[in-house]
Design an enzyme around this catalytic site. Structure first.
Site, mmCIF file in Angstrom:
data_model
loop_
_atom_site.group_PDB
_atom_site.id
_atom_site.type_symbol
_atom_site.label_atom_id
_atom_site.label_comp_id
_atom_site.label_asym_id
_atom_site.label_seq_id
_atom_site.Cartn_x
_atom_site.Cartn_y
_atom_site.Cartn_z
ATOM 1 N NE ARG A 91 -7.757 -9.781 -4.494
ATOM 2 C CZ ARG A 91 -8.972 -9.591 -3.914
ATOM 3 N NH1 ARG A 91 -10.481 -9.203 -4.683
ATOM 4 N NH2 ARG A 91 -9.123 -8.967 -2.881
ATOM 5 C CG HIS A 124 -12.130 -2.136 9.008
ATOM 6 N ND1 HIS A 124 -12.028 -0.446 7.838
ATOM 7 C CD2 HIS A 124 -12.043 -2.350 9.548
ATOM 8 C CE1 HIS A 124 -11.894 0.205 9.314
ATOM 9 N NE2 HIS A 124 -11.315 -1.243 9.710
ATOM 10 C CE LYS A 162 -4.514 -2.326 2.397
ATOM 11 N NZ LYS A 162 -4.417 -3.149 1.859
#
Length: 659
Positions: free
Chosen positions: A297, A235, A116
């Site tokens: 993906r 989340h 990230k």
């Protein structure tokens, strides 16, 4: 075109890929672990190869075994689905080195977007707006705490290598930072083998907006519009929809253009998703929307994009991997109608969404058609290319599943039962139909989140398109507490029980019955382990109640019956179940599944209040907090940090009393 394909995955995504591959003439090979020997995806494939024991780290996560299986089965290509090895650059390289076609993003793109912190730096350079935060190499508590203090609370701690909601913690104040960081690092290390984190500013009115992108080997990149995935729990996405409510054309154009730039920055090939976080305090605006991460993906929620665009994204993946250009240009793609998806899990919302594992003795996912046709429809239906055959009755519900009646939900894998998707001409109709579909779910003896999903879909704020990622947590018990069986259903339960125990009456059986026993008066029956007085009322399957207002669904269950009402299953019997006298109120804290005790927050003799944290259990790579069911005293404590525990092991017992 690829002629033969191995699917390096399991469950519903494996079945989903097999369906498209079969339609376009590609031979399929499934892989399976010990736990999946009888799984639906194994039987649907043309060939299946055993790859090892039940734990994923010994089977589905062992790239060498999967590549060897592909070679042995004569497969030309490998599709990784999502999860497992789908974003593993080393595995993708191994597939290519073995002379096989990799159906996915290039190793370069996976690496570029996999971390990230590095991905955010790359996106900033490409002109894609990113969330304020700290992406540095210094991972000391002191530096991370200082950065969080400088950003300003609340902040979000996120695992650098994270995904799926794992390794992520919201921190409200500086005093909470150290504990949250330690917990986040533990979970990140367990899930990804990498405990590094980044710090981001937490957006107070966040909407999760993501854009589906697609690239080919000829330099073309398109977007297939946006999805809204704001309804999340810890989340993890719960309900997704497309297009995003409240998205005007100018904002859509800006966000989708940024997503295309992001994909072009890494020469992207295949299906990918650019995820954005939006501050929706003033509605959706391009200047208040920031890049979060890219998933290199196919996404779990891809069906809603398929439904509004008429595109089969799996077919696109296979064609692009085979060297073909994208089937459509950007100006040939448009939005039609609205689609909503709900993730049906084997879990108990009333117990903190703890997974419910075991055998699915009874399973009906689409009550609009008989059970057999429901399974067939889920294998063929959909708006995208390749509609259901003429003989199949229409259903408003698209079901994506990898299980059937008799399958088991294992502790080894994600407890998803199915994805339920509805496409309609407008958002209100799609939501209404999906809520009704959730009402009609029948699962026993496992618990599910079906009733929770139906309540969520009917929430006024969701209907108005005003929810944020914190909505479920804010709603609290109003969404998670199960509804009691209605009086009509309780009367029906007593009638069924009376019939099943009469000398000349029929035996209660699955999905059908006849009644010829005399009605009884008021009686006490046991529903969900608690006593309840009900009045018997004559009823037949053919005619229903006299006023036609109630049409129950039920199955026999030993000496009782199970009635399904608005997504929940309720067991009724004429006598109390074993141990029922204290089972619901004795304060026993049992392990919901096999796992490891991470921490114990109380000691024997401590006074506790309802909802107070007692201990933390790690199971299925997630941390689960067990809390006090009521105010009282810790009378017994059998848990210790580091101990391995089995399902239903007694961990603690709380006695009621003044605190």
């Amino acid at each position: 075109m690829i002629r033969s394909l191995l699917i390096a995955n399991r469950g519903e995504i494996a079945c989903r890929i097999i369906r498209t591959a079969r339609r376009i003439g590609i031979r399929t090979v499934a892989v399976y672990s010990d736990a999946d020997a009888g799984a639906l995806h194994v039987r649907q494939a043309d060939k299946a190869v055993h790859i090892g024991p039940s734990p994923a780290r010994e089977s589905y996560l062992v790239g060498d075994k999967i590549i060897a299986a592909a070679k042995a089965a004569g497969a030309e290509a490998i599709h990784p689905g999502y999860g497992f090895l789908s974003e593993n650059a080393k595995f993708a390289e191994g597939v290519a080195a073995a002379g096989l076609i990799w159906v996915g993003a290039t190793p370069h793109s996976i690496r570029a977007m996999g971390l990230k912190d590095a991905a955010k730096k790359l996106m900033a350079e490409a002109g894609v707006p990113v969330t304020p935060g700290y992406l540095g190499e210094d991972q000391s508590l002191e530096r991370l705490q200082a950065e969080a203090d400088a950003i300003g609370y609340p902040v979000l701690i996120k695992a650098v290598a994270g995904g799926g909601g794992k390794g992520m913690r919201r921190v409200e104040a500086a005093a909470d930072f150290a504990d949250a960081l330690a917990s986040c690092k533990r979970e990140a290390a367990a899930s990804f083998g990498d405990d590094r984190v980044l710090i981001e500013k937490y957006i107070l009115s966040p909407r999760h907006i993501e854009v589906q992108v697609f690239g080919d080997t000829h330099g073309n990149v398109v977007h297939l519009f946006e999805r809204d995935c704001s309804l999340q729990r810890r989340h993890q996405k719960v309900i997704e929809e497309a297009p995003a409510p409240g998205m005007d054309e100018a904002t859509r154009e800006a966000i989708c253009a940024a997503a295309v730039r992001a994909a072009q920055a890494v020469d992207y090939v295949g299906a990918g998703t650019i995820e954005f976080i939006a501050d929706a305090s003033e509605g959706l605006r391009a200047d208040r929307t920031w890049f979060m991460e890219m998933n290199t993906r196919l996404q779990v929620e891809h069906p809603v994009t398929e439904e509004i665009t008429g595109v089969d994204l799996v077919e696109w993946q296979l064609r692009v991997a085979g060297g073909e250009p994208l089937p459509k240009r950007q100006d040939e793609l448009s939005i039609e109608g609205h689609a909503v998806e709900a993730r049906l899990y084997a879990e108990d919302p009333a117990r903190g969404f703890l997974p419910s594992t075991g055998r699915l003795d009874h399973l009906v996912l689409d009550r609009s058609m008989p059970p057999l046709l429901s399974i067939l429809a889920s294998a063929e239906a959909g708006r995208f290319e390749g509609n259901a055959p003429d003989w199949m009755p229409p259903s408003p519900l698209r079901v994506e599943t990898g299980v059937e009646a008799g399958s088991s939900v294992s502790t080894f894998y994600d407890p998803m039962i199915a994805k339920l998707i509805v496409h309609a001409e407008n958002r209100d109709t799609a939501i209404e139909r999906l809520a009704a579909a959730c009402d009609g779910v029948e699962v026993w003896p496992l618990r599910t989140n079906a009733a929770f999903l139906a309540r969520l879909l009917r929430e006024t704020r969701f209907g108005d398109g005003e929810v944020t990622t914190g909505f479920i947590a804010e709603a609290g018990d109003s969404l998670t507490q199960p509804a009691a069986l209605s009086d009509d259903a309780a009367r029906h339960a007593l009638t069924l029980l009376a019939a099943s125990t009469s000398s000349d009456g029929p035996t209660v059986g699955p999905r059908g019955f006849r009644l010829n026993a005399p009605a009884r008066e008021d009686a006490v029956i046991w529903i969900d382990g608690a006593p309840r007085t009900a009045t018997c009322a004559p009823v037949s399957l053919a005619h229903g109640w006299a006023d036609g207002s109630f049409e129950p669904a039920f199955v026999g269950d030993g000496d009782g019956v199970v009635l399904f009402e608005r997504g929940d299953g309720h067991r009724a019997s004429l006598r109390p179940p074993l141990g029922a006298a204290g089972a619901a109120a004795d304060g026993a804290i049992l392990s919901p599944m096999p796992g490891r005790v991470l921490s114990v927050e109380v000691a024997a003799g401590d006074a506790v209040v309802k909802g107070q944290k007692l201990l933390t259990l790690e199971a299925m790579k997630m941390e689960h907090t067990l809390t006090a069911p009521f105010d009282g005293i810790v009378a017994e404590l059998d848990a210790r940090a580091g101990a391995q525990v089995q399902v239903e092991a007694l961990l603690a017992r709380i006695e009621r009393g003044e605190v």
